[in-house]
Design a protein around this motif. Structure first.
Motif, PDB file in Angstrom:
ATOM      1  N   LEU A  75      53.727  21.958  38.924  1.00 30.14           N
ATOM      2  CA  LEU A  75      53.569  23.356  39.332  1.00 30.14           C
ATOM      3  C   LEU A  75      53.558  24.339  38.157  1.00 30.14           C
ATOM      4  O   LEU A  75      52.891  25.360  38.212  1.00 30.14           O
ATOM      5  N   ARG A  76      54.317  24.029  37.110  1.00 29.42           N
ATOM      6  CA  ARG A  76      54.431  24.955  35.975  1.00 29.42           C
ATOM      7  C   ARG A  76      54.623  24.140  34.700  1.00 29.42           C
ATOM      8  O   ARG A  76      55.706  24.097  34.118  1.00 29.42           O
ATOM      9  N   PRO A  77      53.575  23.412  34.257  1.00 30.35           N
ATOM     10  CA  PRO A  77      53.723  22.543  33.090  1.00 30.35           C
ATOM     11  C   PRO A  77      54.240  23.297  31.871  1.00 30.35           C
ATOM     12  O   PRO A  77      53.754  24.375  31.546  1.00 30.35           O
ATOM     13  N   ILE A 136      50.553  20.325  26.556  1.00 29.03           N
ATOM     14  CA  ILE A 136      51.142  19.898  27.822  1.00 29.03           C
ATOM     15  C   ILE A 136      50.066  19.813  28.888  1.00 29.03           C
ATOM     16  O   ILE A 136      49.263  20.739  29.045  1.00 29.03           O
ATOM     17  N   LYS A 137      50.076  18.714  29.619  1.00 28.49           N
ATOM     18  CA  LYS A 137      49.113  18.523  30.698  1.00 28.49           C
ATOM     19  C   LYS A 137      49.835  18.433  32.038  1.00 28.49           C
ATOM     20  O   LYS A 137      50.941  17.907  32.106  1.00 28.49           O
ATOM     21  N   PRO A 138      49.218  18.908  33.112  1.00 29.60           N
ATOM     22  CA  PRO A 138      49.840  18.806  34.435  1.00 29.60           C
ATOM     23  C   PRO A 138      50.065  17.352  34.830  1.00 29.60           C
ATOM     24  O   PRO A 138      49.288  16.465  34.470  1.00 29.60           O
ATOM     25  N   TYR A 139      51.131  17.114  35.576  1.00 30.16           N
ATOM     26  CA  TYR A 139      51.445  15.765  36.053  1.00 30.16           C
ATOM     27  C   TYR A 139      50.529  15.403  37.210  1.00 30.16           C
ATOM     28  O   TYR A 139      50.343  16.178  38.147  1.00 30.16           O
ATOM     29  N   ASP A 140      49.965  14.210  37.125  1.00 29.44           N
ATOM     30  CA  ASP A 140      49.114  13.687  38.189  1.00 29.44           C
ATOM     31  C   ASP A 140      49.642  12.310  38.561  1.00 29.44           C
ATOM     32  O   ASP A 140      49.580  11.373  37.762  1.00 29.44           O
ATOM     33  N   ALA A 141      50.175  12.182  39.764  1.00 29.77           N
ATOM     34  CA  ALA A 141      50.795  10.925  40.188  1.00 29.77           C
ATOM     35  C   ALA A 141      49.815   9.765  40.167  1.00 29.77           C
ATOM     36  O   ALA A 141      50.210   8.604  40.057  1.00 29.77           O
ATOM     37  N   ASP A 142      48.523  10.054  40.273  1.00 29.63           N
ATOM     38  CA  ASP A 142      47.528   8.979  40.302  1.00 29.63           C
ATOM     39  C   ASP A 142      47.149   8.485  38.901  1.00 29.63           C
ATOM     40  O   ASP A 142      46.576   7.406  38.759  1.00 29.63           O
ATOM     41  N   THR A 143      47.474   9.265  37.871  1.00 33.01           N
ATOM     42  CA  THR A 143      47.054   8.911  36.518  1.00 33.01           C
ATOM     43  C   THR A 143      47.667   7.601  36.066  1.00 33.01           C
ATOM     44  O   THR A 143      47.007   6.738  35.493  1.00 33.01           O
ATOM     45  N   PHE A 144      48.953   7.425  36.329  1.00 33.42           N
ATOM     46  CA  PHE A 144      49.641   6.227  35.876  1.00 33.42           C
ATOM     47  C   PHE A 144      49.013   4.978  36.479  1.00 33.42           C
ATOM     48  O   PHE A 144      48.786   3.985  35.799  1.00 33.42           O
ATOM     49  N   ALA A 145      48.721   5.027  37.772  1.00 38.78           N
ATOM     50  CA  ALA A 145      48.186   3.851  38.455  1.00 38.78           C
ATOM     51  C   ALA A 145      46.712   3.606  38.151  1.00 38.78           C
ATOM     52  O   ALA A 145      46.188   2.539  38.448  1.00 38.78           O
ATOM     53  N   SER A 146      46.037   4.586  37.548  1.00 37.87           N
ATOM     54  CA  SER A 146      44.587   4.496  37.396  1.00 37.87           C
ATOM     55  C   SER A 146      44.143   3.659  36.192  1.00 37.87           C
ATOM     56  O   SER A 146      42.969   3.365  36.054  1.00 37.87           O
ATOM     57  N   ILE A 147      45.080   3.276  35.324  1.00 35.53           N
ATOM     58  CA  ILE A 147      44.705   2.522  34.128  1.00 35.53           C
ATOM     59  C   ILE A 147      44.586   1.046  34.480  1.00 35.53           C
ATOM     60  O   ILE A 147      45.568   0.381  34.776  1.00 35.53           O
TER      61      ILE A 147
END
Length: 349
Positions: A75-77, A136-147
């Motif tokens: 919400l506020r990186p 700083i980049k916004p957190y994306d819950a899908d990023t971790f699983a996408s690799i």
């Protein structure tokens, strides 16, 4: 951001809040604008004070540091420096925090807290200043699983038979992104990541669970094998040695180099003497110049060299120093580095 770095200290311990405030405010470039005992109060103060950097405890009442960090980075990186315990559980949670987007961490002592924090005051101040400069980049819950690992339609046999990597701030997550994408049959990989000694074994264990390559903390005398990654211990230098039966890891405490032990310069310099023209060297996110000189020597002696580019670095310090020295053949976005390693080290099937 003004010249003065404003900091919000979040910790459920009043003593820790007081000690962190006292230590940080000794530096004229840092001002602690507020403290909070829990996530609820911290959220109010973030809105009110708009701090440049947040120091965040992991274990807090009402909402733990990890859940709060997810909300912040979604919400506020903003730059967050985690304050983590030295236990194995604390290390595992710290790596989760770095995956979510925390810039770095300091290891909270378990005993003699006041004296121990005083001893690490220089590290704390330095890391707050580095955090204030971080991308700083916004957190994306899908990023971790996408690799996903690169589809291995190649045989990893070429004249490049060794990979060495260096990293510091931002490197924990950068290394995960690169290593998790690599196929199992890669040349051996030796890595220096600036990290306290209590964390490197846990870091290797966590990467090993996520990657197709086998990841271990390097030990003195280990045979260097294909499909394996060797992480330098946090309290010693890692170098490469050659024997009749092949290459081995050498792990030794010989004092700090470039302000670090382990040092990227020490690892890279050892490879110059033995296998420069058979090596791919990679410099990832980090503050400072560690590794730049030896990377230049590697390139000058036939190594292929890759630097993480500015826009994908959390801190574009070490790759920048190497690039400006003329030590980099190719700068790449983090997401493209694994593919380039496969291209350099694996022949078409």
């Amino acid at each position: 951001m003004s010249d003065i770095i404003s900091v919000l200290v979040v910790d459920d311990s009043a003593l820790i809040r007081q000690l962190l405030t006292t230590i940080l405010e000794r530096d004229p470039d840092i001002h602690v604008v507020g403290t909070a005992p829990d996530a609820h109060k911290a959220r109010e103060l973030i809105k009110k004070l708009n701090p440049d950097v947040l120091t965040l405890d992991i274990e807090m009442p009402k909402m733990n540091g990890i859940e709060f960090l997810k909300k912040i980075m979604s919400l506020r990186p903003m730059p967050v420096l985690m304050v983590s315990s030295l236990t194995q559980a604390g290390a595992d949670i710290t790596f989760q925090a770095l995956e979510i987007g925390a810039v770095d961490f300091v290891a909270k002592p378990q005993n003699d807290i006041q004296s121990s924090l005083e001893d690490m005051s220089e590290e704390l101040i330095s890391k707050v200043k580095i955090a204030a400069q971080a991308r700083i980049k916004p957190y994306d819950a899908d990023t971790f699983a996408s690799i996903a690992p690169i589809d291995q339609k190649t045989h990893c046999i070429s004249n490049r038979e060794l990979i060495v990597m260096g990293a510091s701030t931002g490197g924990v997550e950068a290394l995960r992104c690169v290593l998790q994408a690599l196929p199992a049959d890669m040349p051996p990989i030796l890595i220096v990541q600036h990290m306290p000694k209590q964390f490197t074994a846990n870091f290797a264990r966590r990467l090993d669970q996520l990657c197709q390559v086998t990841v271990v903390e390097a030990q003195d005398g280990m045979t260097v094998e294909r499909g394996h990654v060797y992480i330098a211990p946090g309290d010693a230098h890692l170098t490469l040695e050659k024997a009749a039966d092949g290459y081995h890891c050498c792990v030794a405490d010989s004092g700090k180099v470039c302000g670090h032990m382990p040092s990227v310069d020490v690892l890279f310099a050892s490879v110059v003497k033995l296998a420069a023209d058979k090596t791919v060297a990679v410099m990832l996110s980090g503050m400072g110049k560690d590794g730049a000189e030896a990377m230049f020597q590697l390139k000058s002696n036939g190594a292929y060299t890759i630097g993480q580019d500015e826009k994908s670095c959390v801190v574009y310090g070490m790759p920048k120093a190497a690039f400006e020295k003329g030590a980099i053949d190719l700068q790449l976005d983090l997401k493209d580095i694994a593919g380039e390693l496969v291209k350099q080290c694996c022949a078409p099937s």
